[in-house]
Motif scaffolding. Structure first.
Motif, PDB file in Angstrom:
ATOM      1  N   ALA A 335       0.822  -1.212   0.000  1.00 55.58           N
ATOM      2  CA  ALA A 335       0.000   0.000   0.000  1.00 55.58           C
ATOM      3  C   ALA A 335       0.855   1.261   0.000  1.00 55.58           C
ATOM      4  O   ALA A 335       0.385   2.337  -0.377  1.00 55.58           O
ATOM      5  N   PRO A 394      -3.344   7.954   3.179  1.00 61.16           N
ATOM      6  CA  PRO A 394      -3.939   7.331   1.986  1.00 61.16           C
ATOM      7  C   PRO A 394      -3.752   5.811   1.969  1.00 61.16           C
ATOM      8  O   PRO A 394      -4.649   5.082   1.515  1.00 61.16           O
ATOM      9  N   ALA A 395      -2.615   5.328   2.448  1.00 61.39           N
ATOM     10  CA  ALA A 395      -2.369   3.882   2.478  1.00 61.39           C
ATOM     11  C   ALA A 395      -3.329   3.199   3.444  1.00 61.39           C
ATOM     12  O   ALA A 395      -3.857   2.116   3.155  1.00 61.39           O
ATOM     13  N   ARG A 397      -6.327   4.263   4.316  1.00 62.56           N
ATOM     14  CA  ARG A 397      -7.663   4.282   3.689  1.00 62.56           C
ATOM     15  C   ARG A 397      -7.781   3.188   2.641  1.00 62.56           C
ATOM     16  O   ARG A 397      -8.803   2.491   2.555  1.00 62.56           O
ATOM     17  N   GLN A 398      -6.732   3.014   1.843  1.00 64.95           N
ATOM     18  CA  GLN A 398      -6.740   1.978   0.803  1.00 64.95           C
ATOM     19  C   GLN A 398      -6.847   0.587   1.419  1.00 64.95           C
ATOM     20  O   GLN A 398      -7.625  -0.261   0.950  1.00 64.95           O
ATOM     21  N   SER A 402      -9.919  -2.147   1.038  1.00 63.41           N
ATOM     22  CA  SER A 402      -9.661  -3.332   0.213  1.00 63.41           C
ATOM     23  C   SER A 402      -9.373  -4.599   1.007  1.00 63.41           C
ATOM     24  O   SER A 402      -9.376  -5.692   0.447  1.00 63.41           O
TER      25      SER A 402
END
Length: 499
Positions: A335, A394-395, A397-398, A402
């Motif tokens: 990520a 952001p990582a 959240r990703q 997922s």
């Protein structure tokens, strides 16, 4: 002559007991640690008595340090649930006090109320500075490390068995070499766990796949076995490679119960990720969500690495093969745009070995999913200046979007020594698992016992056990609850012992 010697020894002992800060300094430092961990107006010191001091054997050569021991009584200034996932809990309290799990009493199932008193045997380390003494870190609790087969000596049963297997395989006239012995040792551990599980079922027990020796899962499994044994349930904790291996053992029928991470459980149930070649495990069921396990990324405090991107080209421990922590670590690196081949070295040590390698300069970083504050990391922090790296927002959240079973979490300030601010990270839930072959009656009985208000988790050495709560038992689930567990939890306080 003997009398003179006794007088000298007594004088030395009295001198040691008087070393270190005065009472007011000790009280002030302890109160600051409690405030740092829990905030203003939560805990106050009602009583504190010094119980002597001793030289710190781990002090750097250039420093004079002492360990100051004390008995304390703390008063709750407002309501506080030490089992909450969202606020500092028992582990943070033990860390602030420099106590061991058996050194704390008064924590109440369901949360403590204003006016409650907690008692603790604790300790702080001080170093001598110009003009007085300065608190360094808590003395803390170092979990006993189980000896490994390779440490048993040439005459130990493990070594004799390895030698016998090597002879049977005709590896070499002079015996197996280091690499061959390690392969034999690994396969022996897998086989012994399987044999233990089968023997346990033969004698009507519940074999539980725990984790590596000395690890958090292993200690929780031992505490669980002891507590349930008091209620007539024979649970046999097994030493295993970790969460991924545990799920495979459960599917094969080698065990009846297993511990694993919520993200790994999702992949096992769907036949994806590390289980892509095995097909969906549709019979997998949850008995309860136990406690959160945040991801820790540790580097040396004085080193240059300040962000996950800085791990490129570095020597990084990802965890043991067969552990769910390693699979999560790989996902976190991905990520952030990193693959194992982007690292200078991707090591596969257990946590204790990895922390030692980080201390000795043989590693640059350690990635580990573990309940916080982790006693092994806290103990290492006493001798080594460690820094926790935050994950990029952001990582996180990703990953949450997922990777089912993960959620954003912040490691509270003061979770570890020299950690002045919260650290953003990713977390999973530790799940207790079975499959649908486990009867509803057995599942209901076990879950009722699991959440009994009288459970003495600290007395049995499990800090994370104090985070168990029926209110959190359904959090971060990635497979359905077993119908028996659902029945126990739906029964409420009478069925599960509400916090």
């Amino acid at each position: 002559m003997l009398r003179t010697l006794l007088v000298v020894v007594l004088a030395l002992l009295l001198g040691a007991c008087s070393r270190g800060p005065d009472q007011a300094t000790l009280e002030g430092d302890l109160q600051r640690r409690l405030t740092q961990a829990f905030g203003e107006g939560v805990l106050g010191i009602a009583e504190l008595q010094r119980r002597g001091s001793a030289s710190d054997a781990k002090a750097p050569p250039e420093e004079t340090r002492v360990v100051v021991y004390f008995d304390s009584e703390l008063e709750l200034l407002r309501d506080q649930d030490f089992g909450s996932w969202e606020s500092p809990g028992v582990a943070s309290l033990i860390s602030a006090l420099g106590a061991g799990p058996r050194g704390l009493s008064g924590v109440q199932s369901g949360g403590n109320r204003r006016g409650d008193r907690l008692k603790a045997h604790g300790s702080l380390i001080y170093r001598q500075v110009e003009g007085g003494w300065q608190v360094v870190v808590p003395q803390g609790f170092s979990a006993p490390r189980a000896p490994q087969p390779s440490e048993g000596g040439t005459g130990s049963p493990d070594e004799l068995l390895i030698a016998a297997v090597g002879t049977a395989l005709k590896l070499s006239p002079t015996g197996a070499g280091v690499s061959e012995r390690q392969i034999i040792r690994d396969e022996m551990q897998r086989s012994l766990a399987s044999i233990q599980g089968r023997l346990s079922r033969l004698h009507h027990g519940y074999p539980l796949a725990g984790g590596p020796a000395g690890g958090q899962y292993a200690r929780f499994a031992v505490a669980l076995g002891s507590l349930l044994g008091e209620r007539g349930l024979h649970v046999v904790p097994l030493t295993t490679e970790g969460g991924v291996a545990n799920l495979r053992m459960l599917r094969r029928g080698d065990v009846v119960l297993a511990l694993s991470q919520s993200d790994a459980v999702h992949y096992a149930s769907t036949g994806s990720g590390p289980f892509a070649g095995e097909g969906p495990y549709s019979q997998l069921r949850t008995l309860a969500s136990l406690y959160p396990e945040p991801l820790h990324v540790l580097v040396r405090g004085a080193g240059p690495i300040r962000a996950i991107a800085g791990l490129r080209g570095q020597r990084v421990n990802l965890g043991q093969p067969g552990s769910a922590s390693r699979d999560t670590a790989l996902a976190v690196l991905a990520a952030h745009g990193l693959k194992p081949e982007d690292l200078g070295e991707a090591a596969s040590l257990d946590l204790q070995q990895a922390l030692a390698a980080l201390r000795d300069g043989r590693l640059d970083a350690v990635i580990q999913v573990i309940g916080a504050p982790a006693d092994q990391i806290r103990a290492a922090s006493e001798a080594l200046d460690l820094r926790l790296l935050p994950l990029d927002e952001p990582a996180v959240r990703q990953l949450v979007a997922s990777r089912p079973g993960t959620f954003a979490m912040s490691l509270a300030a003061g979770s570890y020594p020299r950690q002045p601010a919260p650290v953003a990270t990713l977390a999973v839930s530790s799940l207790l698992l079975c499959d649908q072959q486990f009867s509803a009656a057995e599942a209901e009985q076990l879950v009722r016992a699991l959440f009994a208000p009288s459970n003495r988790w600290l007395a049995w050495g499990s800090i994370q056990g104090e985070q168990l709560s029926p209110a959190n038992a359904r959090r971060a689930l990635t497979v359905p609850l077993h119908e028996g567990a659902l029945r126990a939890l739906d029964a409420g306080p009478a069925g599960a012992g509400a916090r």
